[in-house]
Design a protein around this motif. Sequence first.
Motif, PDB file in Angstrom:
ATOM      1  N   GLU A 321       1.807 -32.608 -21.664  1.00  0.00           N
ATOM      2  CA  GLU A 321       2.077 -34.028 -21.526  1.00  0.00           C
ATOM      3  C   GLU A 321       2.428 -34.707 -22.845  1.00  0.00           C
ATOM      4  O   GLU A 321       1.620 -35.383 -23.454  1.00  0.00           O
ATOM      5  CB  GLU A 321       0.890 -34.684 -20.847  1.00  0.00           C
ATOM      6  N   VAL A 322       3.683 -34.506 -23.230  1.00  0.00           N
ATOM      7  CA  VAL A 322       4.142 -35.028 -24.492  1.00  0.00           C
ATOM      8  C   VAL A 322       4.277 -36.553 -24.472  1.00  0.00           C
ATOM      9  O   VAL A 322       4.328 -37.191 -25.516  1.00  0.00           O
ATOM     10  CB  VAL A 322       5.493 -34.359 -24.870  1.00  0.00           C
ATOM     11  N   LEU A 323       4.331 -37.133 -23.272  1.00  0.00           N
ATOM     12  CA  LEU A 323       4.513 -38.580 -23.196  1.00  0.00           C
ATOM     13  C   LEU A 323       3.192 -39.348 -23.274  1.00  0.00           C
ATOM     14  O   LEU A 323       3.171 -40.563 -23.478  1.00  0.00           O
ATOM     15  CB  LEU A 323       5.236 -38.951 -21.892  1.00  0.00           C
ATOM     16  N   ASN A 324       2.098 -38.655 -23.114  1.00  0.00           N
ATOM     17  CA  ASN A 324       0.803 -39.354 -23.149  1.00  0.00           C
ATOM     18  C   ASN A 324       0.539 -40.102 -24.454  1.00  0.00           C
ATOM     19  O   ASN A 324       0.159 -41.277 -24.431  1.00  0.00           O
ATOM     20  CB  ASN A 324      -0.337 -38.375 -22.845  1.00  0.00           C
ATOM     21  N   LEU A 326       2.500 -41.418 -26.392  1.00  0.00           N
ATOM     22  CA  LEU A 326       3.325 -42.626 -26.460  1.00  0.00           C
ATOM     23  C   LEU A 326       2.686 -43.756 -25.664  1.00  0.00           C
ATOM     24  O   LEU A 326       2.760 -44.925 -26.040  1.00  0.00           O
ATOM     25  CB  LEU A 326       4.726 -42.325 -25.914  1.00  0.00           C
ATOM     26  N   MET A 327       2.074 -43.387 -24.550  1.00  0.00           N
ATOM     27  CA  MET A 327       1.396 -44.390 -23.730  1.00  0.00           C
ATOM     28  C   MET A 327       0.218 -44.971 -24.477  1.00  0.00           C
ATOM     29  O   MET A 327      -0.074 -46.177 -24.377  1.00  0.00           O
ATOM     30  CB  MET A 327       0.935 -43.750 -22.408  1.00  0.00           C
ATOM     31  N   SER A 330       1.737 -47.485 -27.047  1.00  0.00           N
ATOM     32  CA  SER A 330       2.230 -48.759 -26.499  1.00  0.00           C
ATOM     33  C   SER A 330       1.094 -49.509 -25.795  1.00  0.00           C
ATOM     34  O   SER A 330       1.001 -50.744 -25.867  1.00  0.00           O
ATOM     35  CB  SER A 330       3.383 -48.519 -25.530  1.00  0.00           C
ATOM     36  N   ALA A 357       8.113 -46.943 -28.784  1.00  0.00           N
ATOM     37  CA  ALA A 357       7.451 -45.934 -27.946  1.00  0.00           C
ATOM     38  C   ALA A 357       8.283 -45.686 -26.684  1.00  0.00           C
ATOM     39  O   ALA A 357       8.454 -44.557 -26.233  1.00  0.00           O
ATOM     40  CB  ALA A 357       6.043 -46.383 -27.605  1.00  0.00           C
ATOM     41  N   MET A 358       8.814 -46.773 -26.133  1.00  0.00           N
ATOM     42  CA  MET A 358       9.651 -46.644 -24.930  1.00  0.00           C
ATOM     43  C   MET A 358      10.916 -45.857 -25.250  1.00  0.00           C
ATOM     44  O   MET A 358      11.373 -45.017 -24.472  1.00  0.00           O
ATOM     45  CB  MET A 358      10.048 -48.026 -24.401  1.00  0.00           C
ATOM     46  N   LYS A 361      10.493 -42.211 -25.387  1.00  0.00           N
ATOM     47  CA  LYS A 361      10.509 -41.604 -24.052  1.00  0.00           C
ATOM     48  C   LYS A 361      11.938 -41.287 -23.635  1.00  0.00           C
ATOM     49  O   LYS A 361      12.237 -40.207 -23.113  1.00  0.00           O
ATOM     50  CB  LYS A 361       9.870 -42.560 -23.035  1.00  0.00           C
ATOM     51  N   LEU A 364      13.344 -38.254 -25.314  1.00  0.00           N
ATOM     52  CA  LEU A 364      12.777 -37.017 -24.785  1.00  0.00           C
ATOM     53  C   LEU A 364      13.346 -36.695 -23.415  1.00  0.00           C
ATOM     54  O   LEU A 364      13.585 -35.530 -23.080  1.00  0.00           O
ATOM     55  CB  LEU A 364      11.256 -37.133 -24.720  1.00  0.00           C
ATOM     56  N   LEU A 368      15.454 -33.406 -22.266  1.00  0.00           N
ATOM     57  CA  LEU A 368      15.152 -32.586 -21.109  1.00  0.00           C
ATOM     58  C   LEU A 368      16.409 -32.334 -20.294  1.00  0.00           C
ATOM     59  O   LEU A 368      16.694 -31.226 -19.870  1.00  0.00           O
ATOM     60  CB  LEU A 368      14.123 -33.287 -20.222  1.00  0.00           C
TER      61      LEU A 368
ATOM     62  N   ILE B  13      -6.053 -42.971 -22.491  1.00  0.00           N
ATOM     63  CA  ILE B  13      -5.249 -43.711 -21.515  1.00  0.00           C
ATOM     64  C   ILE B  13      -6.144 -44.333 -20.460  1.00  0.00           C
ATOM     65  O   ILE B  13      -5.953 -45.483 -20.043  1.00  0.00           O
ATOM     66  CB  ILE B  13      -4.196 -42.785 -20.879  1.00  0.00           C
ATOM     67  N   GLY B  82       2.689 -37.843 -17.655  1.00  0.00           N
ATOM     68  CA  GLY B  82       2.918 -37.737 -19.094  1.00  0.00           C
ATOM     69  C   GLY B  82       3.844 -36.581 -19.418  1.00  0.00           C
ATOM     70  O   GLY B  82       4.189 -36.340 -20.575  1.00  0.00           O
ATOM     71  N   THR B  83       4.285 -35.850 -18.374  1.00  0.00           N
ATOM     72  CA  THR B  83       5.237 -34.761 -18.640  1.00  0.00           C
ATOM     73  C   THR B  83       6.637 -35.343 -18.564  1.00  0.00           C
ATOM     74  O   THR B  83       6.852 -36.376 -17.940  1.00  0.00           O
ATOM     75  CB  THR B  83       5.134 -33.635 -17.595  1.00  0.00           C
ATOM     76  N   PRO B 107       5.510 -43.739 -21.381  1.00  0.00           N
ATOM     77  CA  PRO B 107       4.685 -44.936 -21.313  1.00  0.00           C
ATOM     78  C   PRO B 107       5.271 -45.999 -20.376  1.00  0.00           C
ATOM     79  O   PRO B 107       6.485 -46.166 -20.347  1.00  0.00           O
ATOM     80  CB  PRO B 107       4.683 -45.430 -22.752  1.00  0.00           C
TER      81      PRO B 107
END
Lengths: 525, 124
Positions: A321-324, A326-327, A330, A357-358, A361, A364, A368, B13, B82-83, B107
Amino acid sequence: MEYKASILVVDDEKSFWEVVAEGFELRGYRVVAAMSGEECIEKIKTDTFHIILLDLQMPGMGGIRTLEEIRKMNPEIEVIMVTGHGDIALATESLKKGASDFVEKPISIERLVNTVEKVCEQRMLRETVLLYELSKVIFSTIELDKLLKIIIDLTMKVLRADDASIMLFNEKKELYIAISSGLDLDIQKRTRLAIGERIAGWAAQNKEPLILINGLRDDGRFSDFKGRSEIQSAMIVPLLKNDEVIGVLNANRIKLTENFTQNDIYKSKIFISLVSLALDNANLYNNFKNAQEKLEATHMQLVQSEKLSSLGRLVSEMAHEVLNPLMVISGNAQLILMEGAQTDQVSKELKVIIDEAMKAKEILQRLLKFARTNKANLRKADIGQVVESVALLVERQFAANKIVIRQSYAKDLPHVHIDDKQIEEVCMNILNNARDAMPDGGVMEISAVRNGDRVRVDFKDNGCGMPDEVKERVFEPFMTTKEKGTGLGLSVCYGIIKAHNGDLKVESRQGAGTTISVYLPCMKG
Amino acid sequence: MHTIMVVDDNAKIRAILEEFFSRSGFTVVPASSGKEAVDILRKGTVPNLVILDIKMSHGSGLDVMYEMRRMGITPPAILLTGTIDAGKYVDMLGKLGLSEENIYYKPIDLFVLLDLVKKRLGLV
């Protein structure tokens, strides 16, 4: 029968040349007699002699004048003046006029033979030196173009020709004119001969040199060909490597009254084999260079594929979970903002944190997309229509940027098997890049043609172009020259086109514009 | 006062969502895994809405949704991930009658999430 040499004895005294003839024939020479200067001139027009024994005192056309005429026709025949007692002044004059030596009558056969042999040796020495010089020049370069020029100049000199040309084989095994001196450019371009076709073709097929005198009319082999009427005599020699024909050398005499003879062929054998050798070397070098270039290109493609696949692997490792994080960034920034206790400046900065941060995403996700092997929905399509529809979408924006779009699609374009959406994305990407390259307006030319078993769509702009360093890396992920670019657009396009079994190529020069070519395989059936 | 169950194995989170929705006037019930979420549900807690992270060890967000259906509990659910590639969940989503479009990639702007929650709860 092999003679040591051919001798022409010119003397109005029959008794003299009978003795000479006998003496030399016994020693393996070929002897021919002429009774006057005029007869001498006639004989050398049609026969080959290495040595001329020329009587200085003859009635009618005297020795000196005959010498002058001989020299006009052939600067190379060795002329030995035969003088009478007391003719030293004339003898010296004859040397100045090009005689090789002189002998005084009465003379014994032995002395005469010695003189002749000495003259022959000197001649061989000169020829050897000449060949040495020639070979140095011929082998001075390995580049085909330069070499051809050198060879043609030498051919004109060595063979004493008024014009000459060299024919080589193209990929279709046809003879084409690789270089010529003085030939009409039109003739040069148009001439393509198959082996056996016309005279050069005949020489190539039979691997035999040819001499043609006064055109083709009288030669049984070629009487039905039309040749060039101004040619007095012509020599056509196949260029051989081992036993294989690699080309043909053509030499023509137009002004010189002396025709080509077998002797010219004989004399030029070594020159010709030097030429063949040098051309073969140059060809090998050429092939080597081509093979090297192909290898480079394949290597580049391999490197690119390798990059793509390793990136693919990288991305799937990132299934974690590479986006976590970032959450978290933000989210926390938003919570702080919610407090409301900060200054306007701090609020601004917090908002920047959230925005970035957005944006991360987005990057990324595009990454992908690039690495993903998209399952394409393939269907039969008319590529012209697909491209045209995208052009329509960007038309207004282009017009606002003062960019004119010109489209031309070939009428008989075969269908392609594509995922419309993906190909549209490719076109859109390319057009957007072109728009960015023409900030002050310009022209976008879109065209589609058939290219073998593929269709080629070109997007040509006259924008700022790319320097070589950028061009080499243009399909790499994260390659961008724009401030706000992610650098993923063209790499995604490359992936899509490759997945369609097509190709994506770029031509560009800084300051002169860019052409992106999309190749897609034609649909079978 | 509405109850939102927040299921995410990432503690930071979870903390952010808990803090945010509390301040926004909701009761928040956190869970750190699909298993914990199902336990909580079995013990009788009935949330008005569930925010679920998909990828978790010990039971994913989708497993929780399956379980809820079996249990006959069907509060509105918002799926987060989150993936970067939720494409692999396509089949499981299909069985739930959902698609990739129902997934929100982190996010996510907290206020956007708030609007979504309010809409689903019919509060707007």
